[in-house]
Scaffold this motif. Structure first.
Motif, mmCIF file in Angstrom:
data_model
loop_
_atom_site.group_PDB
_atom_site.id
_atom_site.type_symbol
_atom_site.label_atom_id
_atom_site.label_comp_id
_atom_site.label_asym_id
_atom_site.label_seq_id
_atom_site.Cartn_x
_atom_site.Cartn_y
_atom_site.Cartn_z
ATOM 1 N N ARG A 162 0.842 -1.209 0.000
ATOM 2 C CA ARG A 162 0.000 0.000 0.000
ATOM 3 C C ARG A 162 0.869 1.248 0.000
ATOM 4 O O ARG A 162 0.650 2.168 -0.782
ATOM 5 N N ASP A 163 1.871 1.273 0.858
ATOM 6 C CA ASP A 163 2.717 2.470 0.964
ATOM 7 C C ASP A 163 3.369 2.813 -0.371
ATOM 8 O O ASP A 163 3.666 3.967 -0.646
ATOM 9 N N ASN A 164 3.640 1.793 -1.165
ATOM 10 C CA ASN A 164 4.324 2.059 -2.421
ATOM 11 C C ASN A 164 3.374 2.059 -3.614
ATOM 12 O O ASN A 164 3.802 1.994 -4.761
ATOM 13 N N GLY A 165 2.086 2.116 -3.318
ATOM 14 C CA GLY A 165 1.095 2.207 -4.388
ATOM 15 C C GLY A 165 1.040 0.974 -5.277
ATOM 16 O O GLY A 165 0.682 1.059 -6.454
ATOM 17 N N ILE A 166 1.408 -0.187 -4.716
ATOM 18 C CA ILE A 166 1.395 -1.415 -5.510
ATOM 19 C C ILE A 166 0.112 -2.187 -5.222
ATOM 20 O O ILE A 166 -0.268 -2.347 -4.061
ATOM 21 N N VAL A 167 -0.562 -2.641 -6.286
ATOM 22 C CA VAL A 167 -1.755 -3.456 -6.076
ATOM 23 C C VAL A 167 -1.322 -4.911 -5.986
ATOM 24 O O VAL A 167 -0.665 -5.424 -6.884
ATOM 25 N N LEU A 168 -1.685 -5.565 -4.871
ATOM 26 C CA LEU A 168 -1.300 -6.961 -4.683
ATOM 27 C C LEU A 168 -2.530 -7.856 -4.801
ATOM 28 O O LEU A 168 -3.520 -7.672 -4.097
ATOM 29 N N HIS A 169 -2.468 -8.821 -5.721
ATOM 30 C CA HIS A 169 -3.513 -9.839 -5.811
ATOM 31 C C HIS A 169 -2.949 -11.101 -5.208
ATOM 32 O O HIS A 169 -2.269 -11.869 -5.878
ATOM 33 N N LYS A 170 -3.185 -11.313 -3.895
ATOM 34 C CA LYS A 170 -2.599 -12.518 -3.304
ATOM 35 C C LYS A 170 -3.571 -13.672 -3.452
ATOM 36 O O LYS A 170 -4.786 -13.486 -3.559
ATOM 37 N N GLY A 171 -3.019 -14.864 -3.457
ATOM 38 C CA GLY A 171 -3.850 -16.052 -3.640
ATOM 39 C C GLY A 171 -4.485 -16.100 -5.015
ATOM 40 O O GLY A 171 -5.536 -16.685 -5.206
#
Ligand code: SRM
Ligand SMILES: Cc1cc2nc3c(=O)[nH]c(=O)nc-3n(C[C@H](O)[C@H](O)[C@H](O)COP(=O)(O)OP(=O)(O)OC[C@H]3O[C@@H](n4cnc5c(N)ncnc54)[C@H](O)[C@@H]3O)c2cc1C
Ligand code: SF4
Ligand code: FES
Lengths: 102, 817
Positions: free
Chosen positions: B69-78
């Motif tokens: 979040r802090d680096n503006g990255i969208v994470l799709h985990k799983g």
């Protein structure tokens, strides 16, 4: 009464260098970056009080001559992971003349 | 609109690449990461200590979700990517999500190879790769008793050790009759097996698995020789296979791994691949150190700098089974053209083997005492000629006449509050904590976070050892390709040779030509560049005062209170009543608060205010004295004893020669400070044996000693040769200085320089090649023509006046912002 007072001309300070302004409360370091930006900080490193005016100026930072902390010229903040802040003075440049707010 | 960067695989290589990219170009891309695993990014190599209950899952997280979040990255985990559509430039996931990319990183890692025997699909049969595998093992350990680990390699033994610590009865099955055959020879493997036996591990060597038997869950395992043993949990650790299915189905060229170029690009230049899934110059890797090097290069390319190239890695291995000390690197088997150095002490369980080809280390194997592993692998990567240390090599760095490392032997046993870095007061506990809590991998990172080894550097070896023992492998970048500073990817040597070859004659030109990453460098590279230019273009290069440390800029030593000290030169330590009177007069006139005789045989005046410097110098100049350069990376002092002029033992006129030497060399700039001494006989009262160049008078002439150091790490100088005449001493001295000036890295003293290039090299250039020696000496004299001017005289005469006067004095203190 707050007032802008002239302390010198921009060419009095070497590019990537600094000069000091004497005051009753210690020295102020006035920096000139490679891009001719002028910044003023209290001439005291937040670490152990090293004279920042004697450091190497690079980018928008100065590296303290004593133990190599890097200080941001605009905010006085030490660059992480070091922590601390040097006092920042209000400064402005008009037609090549540098003013401090007293 | 920012370009879109998509990363497939939320593992160690992919995320490391993002970290490197954010460092150099934080705002260039909109970043999206797809990871099949249900977590943020964790340190996979520490799964072994998690299994052994030595660490918790929290301990090994590298980047939690907040980081994304802090680096503006969208994470799709799983979420698993199931298709790469190169025509539309999108990826599609198993949840039906489609995401567009401009650039794509494939970092899908690898999977454990599951031997295709009957029963491999039974419950209770697992690989050892991710957190789910670990959870399944821990689960089994709670309810079942018999574990079988197939594979006696690194991973298998770490799994077996963990399961044993979880209270299971563990059998390791290995196809060959020697453990860890990739990393160990038979002798070391036997020692390892013996100590694992003692811990209660069982072994079935030279056994081939034929079938796993059970009803729903595995219960037994059968081997090809008919033997059957109980097995409630079977861990397969026989190797890994790069995950290339996805890339292959997208039409990217793959062999064993996804084939990439030196910039980590695949067959489709918009698509990069890093980590265990790639094959580079025919090699696939299964350790993190290479991935980190790849990540740096890939980020450099993605960040549109494009200067870095990945050229492959030399790897080393360490087994992370606590209490077992094992290190292996390079080609430790050797061959027809190699030699072996061996040390074996079966009683203590210590075995060391170093393989040499042409006096260079090509491999090493350490068992029982692996403390010097990183030192050997550094010597190996740097291809150091070890002829000069061959006799002591096996005993380790602590025996190299380097007292700074004396305590290293006990490193592992040291309590946490042992001080590692004396300069910055950092303890072993501080370093280990920083490594584990902040997820540090490199020496540079430990330096910035803890300051350990950031100052004098003598504890660098200890810090590296702590890194190795804490993270489990040798993660430090090879100094051979270690960049000069974070502003560039080029090394000292590359920068130097480029500025000579392309005739770059000022700092700006070097930075532009070599595509510096920062607008005007930093306090590390600018002084180095200034020196390299000065050395390459004597008389021509215009010195840049802004790229000099304060002491060299104002030609005095800054003191803790911001005042300065002044040390006038006293050639050879000789002085006269007139000089002493002049110094005394200066001290009176300027109210000098304190004076001292220095360790360099001259007098230091302390507490001089900056504005006073020009006037102080003017007075000293008048009495014929010049700057002593006590502040410079330059020729310092030439100490002497009185020698044959007065001493009843003196065989040579040492004081006279010292004066001559100092006259010849003073004011020369060097990579680091340079000190000389001349003694009149082998009693050596001038301590010539700990000087950069030491000269000792003998009956037949003079002995020349080089590379001594009396500072942080004491090093006795090596004997270079003996000469007959004073003229020869002067010629050798000039040539030696020039060789050092031309070849050492900035801030490298002669002692580490000689250890890096080898005494043999120096002898070749100076002793065996008279023509070359004369040429070096001639270049030295040429450079002295422009260097030998007293900097004090110029400044006393008004040069650089702005340095010594305030801009203004104010009656009223100004406002802070
Ligand atoms: C003044 C003096 C101590 C004294 O009062 O005797 C001294 C003072 C300092 N030394 Fe030294 N060293 C002095 C002789 C030595 C010696 C002895 C010698 O030269 O025979 C050594 C050990 C010999 C050697 O260098 O191998 C010595 C090894 C060091 C070191 C460790 C160098 C190393 O490679 O390990 C440092 C740190 C550095 O250079 O990074 C250092 C650094 C310093 C600095 C520059 C620390 C600093 O950054 O402020 C001190 C400057 C004080 C000043 O303002 O003058 N000083 N220093 C000596 C000056 C000699 C002179 O006339 O120029
Ligand atoms: C138990 C253990 C101990 C180890 N010990 C050491 C050691 O001491 N020293 C050392 O140097 N190395 C060690 N290693 C090896 C090291 O962990 C690996 O080299 C490293 O993790 C590889 O990084 P990677 O990014 O290539 O792969 P990974 O870290 O495995 O990351 C790949 C990720 O991609 C995901 N993925 C795969 N396909 C897809 C897809 N289609 N869509 C979305 N996501 C996908 C995977 O789920 C995985 O999370 C060890 C490994 C293990 C398992
Ligand atoms: S040993 Fe040298 S560096 Fe240390 S305090 Fe003394 S003068 Fe300073
Ligand atoms: S006083 Fe500035 S870094 Fe220590």
């Amino acid at each position: 009464m707050a007032d802008w007072i002239e302390i010198g001309r921009i060419e009095d300070i070497p590019r990537q260098g600094a000069r000091t302004v004497r005051t009753g409360e210690g020295d102020i370091a006035v920096f000139r970056t490679a891009q001719d930006k002028i910044h003023a900080l209290k001439d005291e490193c937040p670490h152990k009080g090293g004279p920042l005016s004697q450091g190497i100026v690079h980018g928008d930072r100065v590296t303290c001559p004593m133990h190599d902390w890097q200080i941001q010229l605009a905010t006085g903040e030490a660059v992480a992971p070091d922590e601390g802040c040097a006092r920042v003075y209000r400064v402005r440049v008009k037609e090549g003349r540098i003013f401090l707010m007293v | 609109m920012k370009e879109k960067l998509v990363v497939i695989g939320n593992g160690m290589a992919g995320v490391r690449t993002l970290e490197e990219l954010l460092k150099i170009a934080p705002d260039l891309y909109d970043i999206r990461v797809f990871g099949a695993e249900p977590l943020g990014n964790y340190n996979r190599i520490l799964l072994s200590p998690v299994l052994a209950a030595e660490k918790s899952m929290d301990d090994i997280m590298l980047n939690d979700e907040q980081w994304y979040r802090d680096n503006g990255i969208v994470l799709h985990k799983g979420e698993r990517v199931v298709e790469i559509n190169r025509a539309r430039r999108t990826v599609v996931t198993d949840k039906g999500v489609e995401a567009a990319y401009d650039r794509l990183i494939v970092s899908t890692g690898s999977s454990p190879f599951m031997i295709p025997v009957p029963g491999v699909d039974l419950e209770g049969v697992v690989g050892f790769r991710d957190i789910q595998d670990v959870e399944r093992m821990l689960e089994a350990a709670r309810t079942y008793r018999h574990a079988v680990v197939i594979g006696g390699g690194l991973l298998g033994l770490e799994a077996a050790d963990g399961l044993l610590k979880q209270g299971m009865d563990v059998t390791v099955v290995h196809l060959l009759d020697s453990l860890m055959e990739q990393q160990l020879d038979e002798a070391a493997a036997a020692l390892l097996k013996r100590s694992l036996d003692e811990r209660g591990l069982k072994f079935l060597m030279a056994h081939e698995t034929e079938a796993l038997l059970g009803d729903g869950r595995v219960q037994r395992i059968r081997f090809s020789n008919g033997l059957e043993i109980p097995a409630d949990l079977v861990v397969m650790a026989v190797g890994i296979r790069p995950n290339i299915g996805l890339a292959r189905s997208a039409g990217l060229y793959c062999e064993r791994g996804i084939v990439v170029s030196d910039t980590l690009q695949t067959y489709d230049p918009r698509i990069y691949a890093v980590g265990e899934c790639v094959q580079h110059r025919g090699v696939t890797y299964g350790l993190v150190a290479p991935l980190f090097e790849q990540a740096k290069v890939c980020a450099n390319h993605l960040g549109r700098i494009g200067t870095a190239r990945y050229e492959g890695s030399v790897t080393s291995t360490k087994l992370k089974v606590s209490g077992i000390d094992l290190f292996s690197a390079g080609d430790f088997r050797g061959g027809a053209d190699t030699e072996e150095l061996l040390f074996q002490d079966a009683g203590r369980g210590v075995y060391k083997k170093i393989v040499l080809r042409n006096n260079r280390i090509t491999g090493c194997l350490l068992y029982g005492d692996a403390l010097d592993g990183s030192w050997y692998s550094q010597l190996m990567r740097d291809e150091v000629d070890i002829s000069d240390m061959r006799e002591q090599l096996l005993f380790g760095q602590a025996h190299m006449g380097d007292s700074g490392h004396g305590a290293a032997d006990q490193l592992a046993a040291m309590p946490d509050d042992t001080e590692i870095c004396g300069c910055n007061g950092v303890t072993k506990g501080d370093v280990v904590r920083a490594i584990t809590t902040k997820g540090l991998f490199t020496l540079e990172e430990v330096r910035t976070h803890t300051k350990a080894s950031a100052s004098c550097g003598s504890c660098t070896g200890l810090v590296e050892q702590l890194l190795v023992s804490t993270v489990g492998s040798d993660f430090t970048a090879s100094p051979k390709n270690r960049p000069l500073c974070p502003c560039t990817d080029y090394t000292h040597d590359e920068v130097r040779s480029t500025l000579v070859r392309h005739e770059l004659k000022d700092i700006r030109a070097v930075m532009d030509f070599m595509e510096w990453k920062t607008p005007d460098g930093c306090s590390k590279c600018r002084p180095a560049l200034n020196y390299y230019l000065l050395c390459a273009w004597p008389g021509e290069y215009q010195d840049d005062p802004r790229s000099r440390f304060i002491n060299e800029r104002v030609h005095a030593n800054i003191q803790k209170d911001g005042t300065y000290s002044v040390v006038p030169r006293m050639l050879g330590g000789m002085t006269t009543p007139d000089e002493l009177r002049a110094i005394a007069d200066v001290a009176d006139k300027f109210n000098i608060p304190e004076m001292k005789v220095t360790g360099g045989q001259r007098i230091d005046l302390f507490g001089v205010k900056k504005e006073q410097l020009p006037a102080v110098w003017a007075d000293l100049n008048k009495a014929g004295m010049v700057s002593g350069h006590a502040y410079g990376k330059s020729l310092r002092t030439v100490k002497s004893c009185i020698g044959s002029r007065w001493c009843r033992f003196g065989t040579q006129d040492s004081a006279g020669l010292a004066v001559e030497l100092e006259k010849m060399t003073w004011a020369s700039w060097t990579p680091h400070k340079f000190k000389m001494a001349v003694s009149g006989c082998p009693r050596n009262c001038a301590e010539a044996s700990i000087k950069d160049l030491g000269v000792v008078g003998i009956d037949s002439g003079w002995e020349l000693h080089v590379g001594g150091n009396g500072g942080v790490k004491v090093r006795a100088a090596d004997l270079l040769c003996k000469v007959r005449t004073r003229e020869e001493v002067l010629e050798y001295a000039a040539a030696f200085l020039q060789l050092y000036r031309e070849q050492a890295h900035y801030l490298e003293r002669t002692a580490p320089w000689i250890e890096r290039v080898g005494l043999t090299h120096v002898k070749k250039r100076l002793v065996e090649d008279p023509e070359g020696r004369k040429a070096l000496a001639a270049r030295f004299h040429e450079s002295q023509k422009s260097a030998q001017a007293d900097p004090w005289e110029a400044r006393a005469g008004g040069a650089e006046a702005h340095e010594f006067a305030p801009l203004k004095s104010l009656a009223v203190p100004p406002e802070t912002a």
